[in-house]
Design a protein around this motif. Structure first.
Motif, mmCIF file in Angstrom:
data_model
loop_
_atom_site.group_PDB
_atom_site.id
_atom_site.type_symbol
_atom_site.label_atom_id
_atom_site.label_comp_id
_atom_site.label_asym_id
_atom_site.label_seq_id
_atom_site.Cartn_x
_atom_site.Cartn_y
_atom_site.Cartn_z
ATOM 1 N N LEU A 1 39.493 -81.512 -62.077
ATOM 2 C CA LEU A 1 39.210 -80.151 -62.541
ATOM 3 C C LEU A 1 38.944 -80.096 -64.041
ATOM 4 C CD1 LEU A 1 38.997 -77.127 -61.973
ATOM 5 C CD2 LEU A 1 41.488 -76.978 -62.215
ATOM 6 N N ASP A 2 39.717 -80.829 -64.836
ATOM 7 C CA ASP A 2 39.519 -80.790 -66.286
ATOM 8 C C ASP A 2 38.130 -81.289 -66.674
ATOM 9 O OD1 ASP A 2 41.955 -79.676 -66.861
ATOM 10 O OD2 ASP A 2 42.948 -81.579 -67.279
ATOM 11 N N PHE A 3 37.628 -82.300 -65.962
ATOM 12 C CA PHE A 3 36.282 -82.805 -66.258
ATOM 13 C C PHE A 3 35.229 -81.749 -65.928
ATOM 14 C CE2 PHE A 3 38.734 -86.699 -65.391
ATOM 15 C CZ PHE A 3 38.526 -87.370 -66.589
ATOM 16 N N VAL A 4 35.436 -81.015 -64.842
ATOM 17 C CA VAL A 4 34.509 -79.939 -64.487
ATOM 18 C C VAL A 4 34.488 -78.884 -65.584
ATOM 19 C CG1 VAL A 4 34.032 -78.100 -62.825
ATOM 20 C CG2 VAL A 4 34.842 -80.327 -62.012
ATOM 21 N N LEU A 5 35.668 -78.477 -66.035
ATOM 22 C CA LEU A 5 35.753 -77.402 -67.025
ATOM 23 C C LEU A 5 35.283 -77.844 -68.406
ATOM 24 C CD1 LEU A 5 39.171 -75.825 -65.979
ATOM 25 C CD2 LEU A 5 36.868 -75.145 -65.290
ATOM 26 N N ASP A 6 35.261 -79.147 -68.657
ATOM 27 C CA ASP A 6 34.778 -79.653 -69.942
ATOM 28 C C ASP A 6 33.255 -79.666 -70.034
ATOM 29 O OD1 ASP A 6 37.288 -80.039 -70.966
ATOM 30 O OD2 ASP A 6 37.390 -82.173 -70.466
ATOM 31 N N GLU A 7 32.574 -79.441 -68.920
ATOM 32 C CA GLU A 7 31.111 -79.449 -68.885
ATOM 33 C C GLU A 7 30.619 -77.999 -68.949
ATOM 34 O OE1 GLU A 7 28.155 -80.006 -65.297
ATOM 35 O OE2 GLU A 7 29.099 -81.927 -65.805
ATOM 36 N N PRO A 8 29.985 -77.568 -70.052
ATOM 37 C CA PRO A 8 29.645 -76.139 -70.209
ATOM 38 C C PRO A 8 28.883 -75.522 -69.037
ATOM 39 C CG PRO A 8 29.398 -77.262 -72.299
ATOM 40 C CD PRO A 8 29.682 -78.338 -71.276
ATOM 41 N N PRO A 9 27.813 -76.139 -68.508
ATOM 42 C CA PRO A 9 27.132 -75.490 -67.376
ATOM 43 C C PRO A 9 28.041 -75.349 -66.157
ATOM 44 C CG PRO A 9 25.740 -77.192 -68.352
ATOM 45 C CD PRO A 9 27.098 -77.366 -68.937
ATOM 46 N N ALA A 10 28.856 -76.375 -65.895
ATOM 47 C CA ALA A 10 29.766 -76.299 -64.752
ATOM 48 C C ALA A 10 30.849 -75.255 -64.992
ATOM 49 C CB ALA A 10 30.391 -77.668 -64.494
ATOM 50 N N ARG A 11 31.304 -75.158 -66.229
ATOM 51 C CA ARG A 11 32.322 -74.160 -66.564
ATOM 52 C C ARG A 11 31.789 -72.744 -66.302
ATOM 53 N NH1 ARG A 11 36.717 -74.417 -70.296
ATOM 54 N NH2 ARG A 11 37.328 -72.370 -71.105
ATOM 55 N N ASP A 12 30.527 -72.495 -66.674
ATOM 56 C CA ASP A 12 29.921 -71.185 -66.418
ATOM 57 C C ASP A 12 29.835 -70.911 -64.918
ATOM 58 O OD1 ASP A 12 29.626 -70.829 -69.139
ATOM 59 O OD2 ASP A 12 27.514 -71.425 -69.172
ATOM 60 N N ALA B 1 48.563 -75.386 -55.850
ATOM 61 C CA ALA B 1 49.837 -75.414 -56.577
ATOM 62 C C ALA B 1 49.704 -74.577 -57.842
ATOM 63 C CB ALA B 1 50.246 -76.847 -56.920
ATOM 64 N N GLY B 2 50.840 -74.064 -58.312
ATOM 65 C CA GLY B 2 50.829 -73.121 -59.423
ATOM 66 C C GLY B 2 50.281 -73.671 -60.716
ATOM 67 N N HIS B 3 50.414 -74.982 -60.950
ATOM 68 C CA HIS B 3 49.928 -75.518 -62.222
ATOM 69 C C HIS B 3 48.406 -75.439 -62.315
ATOM 70 C CE1 HIS B 3 48.401 -79.562 -60.897
ATOM 71 N NE2 HIS B 3 49.129 -79.251 -59.855
ATOM 72 N N LEU B 4 47.693 -75.473 -61.177
ATOM 73 C CA LEU B 4 46.243 -75.307 -61.208
ATOM 74 C C LEU B 4 45.872 -73.867 -61.563
ATOM 75 C CD1 LEU B 4 45.210 -77.365 -58.052
ATOM 76 C CD2 LEU B 4 44.941 -78.028 -60.445
ATOM 77 N N ARG B 5 46.647 -72.936 -61.067
ATOM 78 C CA ARG B 5 46.430 -71.535 -61.439
ATOM 79 C C ARG B 5 46.630 -71.360 -62.940
ATOM 80 N NH1 ARG B 5 49.683 -66.729 -61.676
ATOM 81 N NH2 ARG B 5 48.502 -64.877 -61.019
ATOM 82 N N ASP B 6 47.685 -71.957 -63.472
ATOM 83 C CA ASP B 6 47.936 -71.879 -64.914
ATOM 84 C C ASP B 6 46.774 -72.478 -65.700
ATOM 85 O OD1 ASP B 6 50.387 -70.799 -64.249
ATOM 86 O OD2 ASP B 6 51.496 -72.677 -64.545
ATOM 87 N N ARG B 7 46.229 -73.588 -65.193
ATOM 88 C CA ARG B 7 45.117 -74.252 -65.887
ATOM 89 C C ARG B 7 43.885 -73.354 -65.914
ATOM 90 N NH1 ARG B 7 42.015 -75.580 -68.774
ATOM 91 N NH2 ARG B 7 40.886 -77.544 -69.075
ATOM 92 N N LEU B 8 43.592 -72.684 -64.819
ATOM 93 C CA LEU B 8 42.412 -71.826 -64.766
ATOM 94 C C LEU B 8 42.588 -70.575 -65.621
ATOM 95 C CD1 LEU B 8 41.514 -72.167 -60.982
ATOM 96 C CD2 LEU B 8 40.299 -73.165 -62.936
#
Length: 393
Positions: free
Chosen positions: A144-155, A171-178
């Protein structure tokens, strides 16, 4: 209810583990009488740049002649080849999935009342515009972090959260991350529905926890699973605490040869069994033979293997890797030990010795009940059905 499940992962003859958690959800929903159709988007790597139209035209011609050859279907799951240009990123993968799924549906249409997409990007981003039915999303990818680090994918990911009729994490930690990534405005749009932990083939066995001789690990032998730390901790434990300790590993991966060589060099080759990957129903007997599960992945979205270990009556040594503290951290005092990420081999080794010195604190029967009540197939399926009903209302 008619449900279309779209996923990049699903077990097949080549990989019995890949996407087994998706398959377990499908099986649970079908067992309650619902019609579940599965579409598995497969990456077919291509060269950089747009995929030549001739590639898609050739696939169309072949499908017109023999649809099963291009889109094979086994047990209600259809595999979809999706040519993906090299270096196109996660957003490019979403576009490729959209094109591949749309092409498949021209030959094999779906009639679901709702679509359940596994992963926000690429999968949900691919299907949101492919039909009129509401889309529910489950996020559980370790990348997930790699996805969010890519600007087009993040959008595209933000669009998936905003447009989905329901967005869930395992799990709750993924919710916290998003929430950290997209701000508090997405808080009310994201909820938790866990993975299924299937204990059907895993028998509970009472043990003498004063002897934690037989370690077991179930999972990939890979850097991201912490298997180098596992072998170093095991060797430290044999050298400093228990020379009779053994280690069974169920799984394979890139570090398998290194692990074996390291153990052999340390004179512990005879103490390690590498069983390779096994079908789920064959893992239970090996859990029954063990005394302790050690799982040292530094990052887990959920962590099914540790929960299966608890279900078998095994205390678990793990790290606070995201998944572990959210799935069984509340029962750590009766179930095992959670160490901080970054703990070294001596700390892991010593924690096993300390656990063996204080077995009276363990209550693995209660730990199994926790797993059964919280993560059973029926309980998770009911939560999914409630999410689908809410999305369609």
């Amino acid at each position: 209810m008619r449900i279309d499940v779209v996923t990049p992962w699903y077990p097949d003859h080549a990989s019995v583990f890949l996407g087994v958690f998706v398959q377990q959800q499908v099986t649970a929903l079908r067992s309650k009488g619902h019609d579940v159709n599965v579409e598995v988007a497969q990456i077919f790597p291509g060269p950089p740049g747009p995929i030549p139209p001739a590639v898609h035209e050739a696939m169309h011609r072949h499908a017109a002649q023999d649809v099963d050859a291009v889109y094979p279907t086994v047990d209600g799951a259809t595999w979809i080849p999706c040519p993906v240009p090299a270096r196109s990123g996660f957003a490019g993968r979403a576009d490729a999935f959209a094109a591949g799924i749309a092409a498949k549906r021209r030959f094999l249409p779906t009639d679901g009342e709702i679509t359940h997409a596994h992963l926000g990007v690429p999968t949900a981003a691919a299907v949101l515009d492919l039909g009129d039915q509401p889309v529910v999303v489950t996020e559980h990818q370790s990348t997930l972090d790699f996805v969010l680090d890519e600007p087009p994918a993040r959008d595209r990911y933000r669009e998936a959260i905003e447009q989905a009729a329901g967005f869930y994490v395992v799990a709750g930690h993924l919710r916290d991350r998003l929430i950290a990534a997209f701000g508090p405005e997405v808080t009310d749009r994201i909820d938790v529905i866990p993975n299924i932990v299937d204990l059907t083939d895993i028998a509970f066995r009472e043990r003498d926890h004063e002897r934690l001789d037989r370690w077991i690990y179930v999972g990939a032998i890979a850097a991201h699973k912490g298997t180098k730390l596992l072998i170093e901790a095991f060797l430290h434990h044999r050298a400093n605490h228990n020379p009779h300790a053994t280690l069974t590993i169920v799984g394979d991966g890139a570090e398998g040869r290194w692990l074996w060589n390291r153990a052999t060099e340390a004179g512990a080759g005879d103490a390690i069994r590498l069983l390779g990957p096994l079908p789920h129903h064959e893992i239970g007997p090996h859990l029954s033979e063990a005394d302790l599960m050690v799982h040292l992945s530094p990052a887990e979205t959920f962590g099914i293997a540790s929960l299966e270990g608890l279900g078998a009556g095994l205390p678990v040594i793990s790290l606070r890797n995201g998944g572990a503290e959210h799935t069984w951290g509340s029962i750590e005092s009766i179930a095992g030990v959670l160490l901080d990420v970054g703990s070294g081999a001596p700390a892991v080794s010593d924690s096993v010795a300390e656990l063996a010195d204080a077995p009276q604190r363990l209550d693995l029967a209660s730990a199994r009940r926790h797993v059964e009540v919280t993560y059973s197939a029926s309980a998770v399926a009911d939560r999914l059905l409630a999410a689908y009903t809410k999305a369609m209302s």
